[in-house]
Design an enzyme around this catalytic site. Structure first.
Site, PDB file in Angstrom:
ATOM      1  N   ASP A  84      -7.883  -5.583   0.254  1.00  0.00           N
ATOM      2  CA  ASP A  84      -8.373  -6.384  -0.866  1.00  0.00           C
ATOM      3  C   ASP A  84      -7.979  -7.851  -0.782  1.00  0.00           C
ATOM      4  OD1 ASP A  84      -9.677  -4.319  -2.208  1.00  0.00           O
ATOM      5  OD2 ASP A  84      -7.754  -3.522  -2.847  1.00  0.00           O
ATOM      6  N   HIS A 112       0.845  -1.189   0.000  1.00  0.00           N
ATOM      7  CA  HIS A 112       0.000   0.000   0.000  1.00  0.00           C
ATOM      8  C   HIS A 112       0.873   1.228   0.000  1.00  0.00           C
ATOM      9  CE1 HIS A 112      -3.185   2.811   1.112  1.00  0.00           C
ATOM     10  NE2 HIS A 112      -4.016   1.868   0.699  1.00  0.00           N
TER      11      HIS A 112
HETATM   12  N1  CMC Z   1       4.113  -7.612  -4.780  1.00  0.00           N
HETATM   13  C1  CMC Z   1       5.449  -7.588  -4.963  1.00  0.00           C
HETATM   14  N2  CMC Z   1       6.210  -6.502  -4.836  1.00  0.00           N
HETATM   15  C2  CMC Z   1       5.585  -5.338  -4.540  1.00  0.00           C
HETATM   16  C3  CMC Z   1       4.196  -5.273  -4.351  1.00  0.00           C
HETATM   17  C4  CMC Z   1       3.449  -6.465  -4.468  1.00  0.00           C
HETATM   18  N3  CMC Z   1       2.120  -6.459  -4.298  1.00  0.00           N
HETATM   19  N4  CMC Z   1       3.851  -4.006  -4.056  1.00  0.00           N
HETATM   20  C5  CMC Z   1       4.983  -3.282  -4.090  1.00  0.00           C
HETATM   21  N5  CMC Z   1       6.033  -4.098  -4.365  1.00  0.00           N
HETATM   22  C6  CMC Z   1       7.436  -3.697  -4.428  1.00  0.00           C
HETATM   23  C7  CMC Z   1       7.727  -2.941  -5.724  1.00  0.00           C
HETATM   24  O1  CMC Z   1       8.168  -3.816  -6.735  1.00  0.00           O
HETATM   25  C8  CMC Z   1       8.783  -1.970  -5.288  1.00  0.00           C
HETATM   26  O2  CMC Z   1      10.015  -2.657  -5.242  1.00  0.00           O
HETATM   27  P1  CMC Z   1      11.401  -1.856  -5.584  1.00  0.00           P
HETATM   28  O3  CMC Z   1      11.523  -0.800  -4.536  1.00  0.00           O
HETATM   29  O4  CMC Z   1      12.423  -2.932  -5.497  1.00  0.00           O
HETATM   30  O5  CMC Z   1      11.227  -1.290  -6.966  1.00  0.00           O
HETATM   31  C9  CMC Z   1       8.415  -1.618  -3.843  1.00  0.00           C
HETATM   32  O6  CMC Z   1       7.651  -2.757  -3.369  1.00  0.00           O
HETATM   33  C10 CMC Z   1       7.568  -0.372  -3.715  1.00  0.00           C
HETATM   34  O7  CMC Z   1       6.469  -0.476  -4.617  1.00  0.00           O
HETATM   35  P2  CMC Z   1       5.816   0.765  -5.356  1.00  0.00           P
HETATM   36  O8  CMC Z   1       5.058   0.282  -6.534  1.00  0.00           O
HETATM   37  O9  CMC Z   1       6.845   1.830  -5.568  1.00  0.00           O
HETATM   38  O10 CMC Z   1       4.829   1.270  -4.226  1.00  0.00           O
HETATM   39  P3  CMC Z   1       3.565   2.175  -4.463  1.00  0.00           P
HETATM   40  O11 CMC Z   1       3.318   2.861  -3.181  1.00  0.00           O
HETATM   41  O12 CMC Z   1       3.729   3.026  -5.674  1.00  0.00           O
HETATM   42  O13 CMC Z   1       2.417   1.109  -4.806  1.00  0.00           O
HETATM   43  C11 CMC Z   1       0.573  -0.343  -4.638  1.00  0.00           C
HETATM   44  C12 CMC Z   1       1.424   0.740  -3.933  1.00  0.00           C
HETATM   45  C13 CMC Z   1      -0.668  -0.639  -3.788  1.00  0.00           C
HETATM   46  C14 CMC Z   1       0.090   0.170  -5.987  1.00  0.00           C
HETATM   47  C15 CMC Z   1       1.438  -1.614  -4.812  1.00  0.00           C
HETATM   48  O14 CMC Z   1       1.851  -2.098  -3.548  1.00  0.00           O
HETATM   49  C16 CMC Z   1       0.715  -2.699  -5.592  1.00  0.00           C
HETATM   50  O15 CMC Z   1       0.729  -2.687  -6.822  1.00  0.00           O
HETATM   51  N6  CMC Z   1       0.023  -3.674  -4.872  1.00  0.00           N
HETATM   52  C17 CMC Z   1      -0.755  -4.663  -5.537  1.00  0.00           C
HETATM   53  C18 CMC Z   1      -2.105  -4.070  -5.921  1.00  0.00           C
HETATM   54  C19 CMC Z   1      -3.012  -3.894  -4.714  1.00  0.00           C
HETATM   55  O16 CMC Z   1      -3.166  -4.775  -3.890  1.00  0.00           O
HETATM   56  N7  CMC Z   1      -3.673  -2.710  -4.658  1.00  0.00           N
HETATM   57  C20 CMC Z   1      -4.657  -2.417  -3.626  1.00  0.00           C
HETATM   58  C21 CMC Z   1      -4.277  -1.256  -2.771  1.00  0.00           C
HETATM   59  S1  CMC Z   1      -5.351  -1.133  -1.343  1.00  0.00           S
HETATM   60  C22 CMC Z   1      -6.883  -0.694  -1.962  1.00  0.00           C
HETATM   61  C23 CMC Z   1      -6.943   0.695  -2.470  1.00  0.00           C
HETATM   62  O17 CMC Z   1      -6.544   1.623  -1.764  1.00  0.00           O
HETATM   63  O18 CMC Z   1      -7.428   0.863  -3.603  1.00  0.00           O
END
Ligand code: CMC
Length: 430
Positions: free
Chosen positions: A364, A306
């Protein structure tokens, strides 16, 4: 403004920037005059460090895993409150008295029907349309049906539009579902509570008596509470941005629904369940964990991670409990998906990759299993999220309209394209 100002040195210039304290949480540097003073913009893709507004509605402490609606912890609201009480709280800033609640519930209940012409609007969609596509279209279309609540300057009309959306969203969502499965629309039943009425509109058929199950109604009502607001997330920011131009509230909420649809946001519950189904059995989990950790593989564990929570999402804990309650009520003892989910959670939470990156299950992760057990197809999961989040969007939109500092949202950019060049006639181009 009580905090000491911040100073920015840029070349020969030293600029003093006011710092504004929040009630709780980080203070902010007010950079509103930065460009005027220095000719500089700031750059923050994804708004990771940028506050775009003041808000008194929802507070998240992502490090501690805290979520407050108007100061009340989500755990207490989910345990003791109900969804319409939460709606009142988000809209009005206080919990209702008995009389206030009765009045609010009465008003919502008496706005649940949609214009009959609007019911026919659904027929224009293909039967296999995703219900989120239908939601975007139909909620946007509300502005074509309710002309008497479009004046955003009139507090009464804003209130009527708010009640209408909270009241009609279950009807539109249930119609979207019924349309995709080819069953007749079920009209709202005003003697039922909000959530039971919604379940009935989804699952009743005209040829059979519908028997509500209070345990399942309560579980879904709690799911609605958990999703009701989440401060300045992508869809809420979309609603605020759309509203900043003066667009009508129905159009703004339709914009929020469109944004919510994406798999990184509201679409994650659908994606999480599909992922659990794809994993299928516990022995296949290590393969998927390895994929999630592989930098060259775009796969991510859906329902994990998140932007704000760097701790267990407090909503995920309640959702996990609700999931168990629903499965127990339905007599589902061995759900292979639940087995996969629990083992996946256990493995991920002890894996250094997930620990170091502070990736915890989010709301989720368990909501898909719960909603599936309640009888909803995966395509409806994000629709339910939209239904519940509508009140948060409206509360945030109304707060923005009344904010004296409000102006049209207009981000800046770093231009990286060609500098000025002269037009070349087509015959002279190489
Ligand atoms: N599985 C594997 N690795 C992950 C995941 C995951 N679900 N989420 C983040 N990472 C890694 C990512 O690869 C990155 O690694 P590095 O620093 O080595 O490049 C690091 O963690 C940080 O990720 P980010 O994408 O920069 O983080 P963000 O804050 O931009 O993204 C997120 C947040 C929710 C989009 C992301 O964690 C994700 O895609 N999760 C899966 C989708 C999900 O479950 N979304 C629901 C969010 S809660 C409901 C809502 O609020 O809508």
């Amino acid at each position: 403004m009580t905090a000491k100002p911040a100073h920015l040195n840029f070349g020969e210039t030293n600029v003093e920037l006011p710092v504004i304290d929040a009630a709780i949480g980080p203070s902010v540097v007010d950079i509103g005059k930065l460009y005027a003073k220095t000719g500089l913009f700031t750059y923050d893709p994804g708004f990771t460090s940028t506050a775009a507004c003041e808000s008194a509605i929802t507070y998240i402490d992502g490090d501690q895993g805290v979520l407050l609606y108007r100061g009340y912890p989500i755990e207490q609201l989910a345990e003791h409150g109900d969804f319409l009480e939460t709606c009142y709280l988000l809209l009005n800033g206080k919990l209702p008295t008995v009389a206030e609640k009765e009045d609010f519930v009465g008003r919502v209940t008496h706005h649940t029907m949609i214009h009959e012409q609007m019911s026919r609007f659904f027929q224009g969609f293909r039967r296999d349309a995703h219900p989120m596509a239908v939601m975007v279209g139909c909620v946007g279309a509300l502005s074509a049906f309710y002309h008497d609540s479009l004046d955003i300057e009139d507090p009464y009309q804003r209130m009527v539009a708010s009640i209408r959306m909270i009241a009609k969203m279950p009807t539109i969502a249930a119609h979207a579902y019924k349309y995709t499965i080819g069953q007749p629309f079920i009209y709202p039943t005003n003697s039922l509570d909000y959530t039971t009425n919604f379940l009935k509109m989804c699952f009743a058929v005209p040829c059979e008596e519908y028997k509500p199950n209070p345990v399942l109604s309560r579980a879904l009502d709690r799911i609605f509470i958990l999703h009701a607001d989440h401060e300045q997330n992508a869809s809420t920011s979309t609603v605020r941005l759309a509203g900043s131009s003066g667009a009508n509230p129905f159009a703004c909420i339709a914009a929020g629904i469109a944004c919510l649809w994406g798999p990184a946001h509201g679409g994650a519950n659908e994606a999480a369940l599909k992922m659990l189904e794809e994993i299928g059995t516990v022995d296949r989990i290590p393969h998927f964990i390895a994929k999630a950790k592989d930098k060259n593989d775009p796969f991510r564990l859906m329902g994990f991670g998140h932007r704000v929570y760097k701790n267990y999402d407090p909503r995920a804990k309640i959702m996990q409990k609700t999931c168990h309650e629903v499965l127990k009520e339905l007599g589902i003892k061995d759900d292979p998906l639940l087995d996969v989910a629990m083992e996946l959670e256990r493995i991920a939470l002890s894996d250094p990759y997930f620990i170091e990156k502070k990736l915890y299950p989010n709301i989720d992760f368990y909501s898909g299993i719960t909603l599936k057990a309640l009888g909803f197809p995966t395509s409806m999961f994000t629709v339910l999220f939209a239904l519940a989040r509508t009140v948060g969007w409206i509360a945030q939109w109304a707060e923005m309209i009344q904010d004296p500092a409000q102006k049209i949202g207009r981000p800046r950019q770093i231009y990286t394209g060609p500098t000025q060049r002269d037009y070349v006639p087509i015959t002279a181009r190489r």
